[in-house]
Design a protein around this motif. Sequence first.
Motif, PDB file in Angstrom:
ATOM      1  N   ASP A 188      -7.579  31.379  44.320  1.00 55.32           N
ATOM      2  CA  ASP A 188      -7.789  31.883  43.029  1.00 55.32           C
ATOM      3  C   ASP A 188      -6.651  31.999  41.653  1.00 55.32           C
ATOM      4  N   ILE A 189      -6.005  32.278  41.794  1.00 57.39           N
ATOM      5  CA  ILE A 189      -5.069  33.263  41.729  1.00 57.39           C
ATOM      6  C   ILE A 189      -4.074  31.077  41.391  1.00 57.39           C
ATOM      7  N   ILE A 190      -3.825  30.209  42.273  1.00 57.03           N
ATOM      8  CA  ILE A 190      -2.924  29.269  42.262  1.00 57.03           C
ATOM      9  C   ILE A 190      -3.841  28.419  40.876  1.00 57.03           C
ATOM     10  N   THR A 191      -5.056  28.074  41.221  1.00 56.58           N
ATOM     11  CA  THR A 191      -5.774  27.271  40.240  1.00 56.58           C
ATOM     12  C   THR A 191      -5.879  27.697  38.936  1.00 56.58           C
ATOM     13  N   ASN A 192      -6.239  29.181  38.071  1.00 59.36           N
ATOM     14  CA  ASN A 192      -6.037  29.639  37.375  1.00 59.36           C
ATOM     15  C   ASN A 192      -4.659  30.410  36.146  1.00 59.36           C
ATOM     16  N   TYR A 193      -3.666  30.175  37.638  1.00 60.38           N
ATOM     17  CA  TYR A 193      -3.018  30.876  36.575  1.00 60.38           C
ATOM     18  C   TYR A 193      -1.832  29.792  37.307  1.00 60.38           C
ATOM     19  N   VAL A 194      -1.311  30.108  38.465  1.00 56.85           N
ATOM     20  CA  VAL A 194      -0.156  29.332  38.685  1.00 56.85           C
ATOM     21  C   VAL A 194       0.070  27.739  37.989  1.00 56.85           C
ATOM     22  N   GLU A 195      -0.659  26.996  38.440  1.00 59.27           N
ATOM     23  CA  GLU A 195      -0.588  25.651  38.222  1.00 59.27           C
ATOM     24  C   GLU A 195      -1.132  24.895  37.274  1.00 59.27           C
ATOM     25  N   THR A 196      -1.800  26.125  35.708  1.00 53.40           N
ATOM     26  CA  THR A 196      -1.707  25.975  34.628  1.00 53.40           C
ATOM     27  C   THR A 196      -0.433  26.900  34.076  1.00 53.40           C
ATOM     28  N   GLY A 197       0.826  27.229  34.935  1.00 50.94           N
ATOM     29  CA  GLY A 197       1.819  27.417  34.103  1.00 50.94           C
ATOM     30  C   GLY A 197       2.209  29.190  33.904  1.00 50.94           C
ATOM     31  N   LYS A 198       1.301  29.947  34.457  1.00 50.19           N
ATOM     32  CA  LYS A 198       1.399  30.918  33.117  1.00 50.19           C
ATOM     33  C   LYS A 198       1.523  32.033  34.573  1.00 50.19           C
ATOM     34  N   VAL A 199       1.574  31.995  35.708  1.00 45.36           N
ATOM     35  CA  VAL A 199       2.033  32.839  36.519  1.00 45.36           C
ATOM     36  C   VAL A 199       2.490  32.444  37.577  1.00 45.36           C
ATOM     37  N   LYS A 200       3.609  32.863  38.340  1.00 41.60           N
ATOM     38  CA  LYS A 200       4.729  32.126  39.162  1.00 41.60           C
ATOM     39  C   LYS A 200       4.635  33.319  40.628  1.00 41.60           C
ATOM     40  N   ILE A 201       4.582  33.010  41.496  1.00 40.48           N
ATOM     41  CA  ILE A 201       4.603  33.403  42.887  1.00 40.48           C
ATOM     42  C   ILE A 201       6.434  34.159  43.616  1.00 40.48           C
ATOM     43  N   ILE A 202       6.786  34.995  44.264  1.00 45.35           N
ATOM     44  CA  ILE A 202       7.383  35.177  45.334  1.00 45.35           C
ATOM     45  C   ILE A 202       6.984  35.991  45.945  1.00 45.35           C
ATOM     46  N   PHE A 203       7.004  35.796  47.219  1.00 42.31           N
ATOM     47  CA  PHE A 203       6.175  36.818  48.729  1.00 42.31           C
ATOM     48  C   PHE A 203       8.195  37.537  49.327  1.00 42.31           C
ATOM     49  N   LYS A 204       7.798  38.152  49.572  1.00 43.61           N
ATOM     50  CA  LYS A 204       8.784  38.760  49.864  1.00 43.61           C
ATOM     51  C   LYS A 204       8.152  39.349  51.090  1.00 43.61           C
ATOM     52  N   ASP A 205       9.062  40.251  52.299  1.00 43.52           N
ATOM     53  CA  ASP A 205       9.169  40.572  54.208  1.00 43.52           C
ATOM     54  C   ASP A 205       9.219  42.158  53.913  1.00 43.52           C
ATOM     55  N   PHE A 206       7.608  42.423  54.935  1.00 45.70           N
ATOM     56  CA  PHE A 206       7.802  43.614  54.257  1.00 45.70           C
ATOM     57  C   PHE A 206       7.331  43.863  55.891  1.00 45.70           C
ATOM     58  N   ASN A 207       8.128  44.079  56.905  1.00 47.84           N
ATOM     59  CA  ASN A 207       7.489  43.473  58.257  1.00 47.84           C
ATOM     60  C   ASN A 207       7.615  44.786  59.447  1.00 47.84           C
ATOM     61  N   ILE A 208       5.790  45.375  59.065  1.00 46.93           N
ATOM     62  CA  ILE A 208       5.575  46.892  60.123  1.00 46.93           C
ATOM     63  C   ILE A 208       4.782  46.614  60.792  1.00 46.93           C
ATOM     64  N   ILE A 209       4.180  45.751  61.202  1.00 44.79           N
ATOM     65  CA  ILE A 209       3.079  45.224  62.721  1.00 44.79           C
ATOM     66  C   ILE A 209       3.985  44.939  64.362  1.00 44.79           C
ATOM     67  N   GLY A 210       5.089  43.719  63.975  1.00 47.30           N
ATOM     68  CA  GLY A 210       5.687  43.896  65.546  1.00 47.30           C
ATOM     69  C   GLY A 210       6.960  42.839  65.202  1.00 47.30           C
ATOM     70  N   SER A 211       7.490  42.558  66.134  1.00 50.32           N
ATOM     71  CA  SER A 211       8.879  41.894  66.038  1.00 50.32           C
ATOM     72  C   SER A 211       8.282  40.226  66.525  1.00 50.32           C
ATOM     73  N   ASP A 212       7.106  39.585  66.038  1.00 50.69           N
ATOM     74  CA  ASP A 212       6.429  38.217  66.170  1.00 50.69           C
ATOM     75  C   ASP A 212       6.302  38.683  64.159  1.00 50.69           C
ATOM     76  N   SER A 213       5.868  39.689  63.637  1.00 55.80           N
ATOM     77  CA  SER A 213       5.725  39.781  62.699  1.00 55.80           C
ATOM     78  C   SER A 213       7.541  39.245  61.767  1.00 55.80           C
ATOM     79  N   VAL A 214       8.387  40.073  62.876  1.00 54.71           N
ATOM     80  CA  VAL A 214      10.082  39.619  62.009  1.00 54.71           C
ATOM     81  C   VAL A 214      10.307  37.756  61.756  1.00 54.71           C
ATOM     82  N   ASN A 215       9.759  37.268  64.139  1.00 55.85           N
ATOM     83  CA  ASN A 215      10.433  36.613  63.946  1.00 55.85           C
ATOM     84  C   ASN A 215       9.487  35.097  62.807  1.00 55.85           C
TER      85      ASN A 215
END
Length: 234
Positions: free
Chosen positions: A93-120
Amino acid sequence: MIHPPSLAIGAIIASIAIVAVIFGLNGTFDESELAIKPTPEMDSIGPAKITMETFLENGSTVYGDPNAPITLVEFGDYQCHYCNVFFETIEGDIITNYVETGKVKIIFKDFNIIGSDSVNASHGAHCAKDQGMFWEYHDILYSNWTGENNGWASPENLTSFAKEINLDMDQWVECMDEKPHSKTILTSNEDAKKLQLTGTPAFFVINSDGQVSKLFGAQPFEVFERVFDEQLEN
């Protein structure tokens, strides 16, 4: 969709988001604490020096219009339950209403707190980023989520995901073996700790004036909508 319990460490997060009702991480929140003082330096968050780079660097490629007035930064763990809830039920819904309309851009950052598979999994996404396909790999990870530390993000499955989105496998495997993005992933985790995050997902909404709002947990779309609209009106 292509684009482009959550682990809570210790006590319940309290008094740092914008609403009293949480869908994800539980807590009590004070609306008066929504705004952090403007960047580039925001020492009010904690003892570590916080700059705009703390939010924007060591993460994904930008999803959306690079000139969008609002930036949504997500700190997440690919094994995190509520990160997957956000991906499956809110992000679209964020992508449809805000990203695709040019209002919002998204950046994802890692916070690996569960296990080694998360890091991989983080390594897999950054190796896909080298081929311009970070968000495709990010999406296929969450689309195949089945739990925490149960093997779905095993090296074998990570390789299968890379094949499924048609990455250059020689390049991707070499990247996974050599791990050139280790420093980026580590620094992203350090950024999360500077911001005193204790769980995932955690979000920061940054407007064009450098004002920052923070949200914790897989909040309903209406909460994001409210924050975005308030920032866009200012």
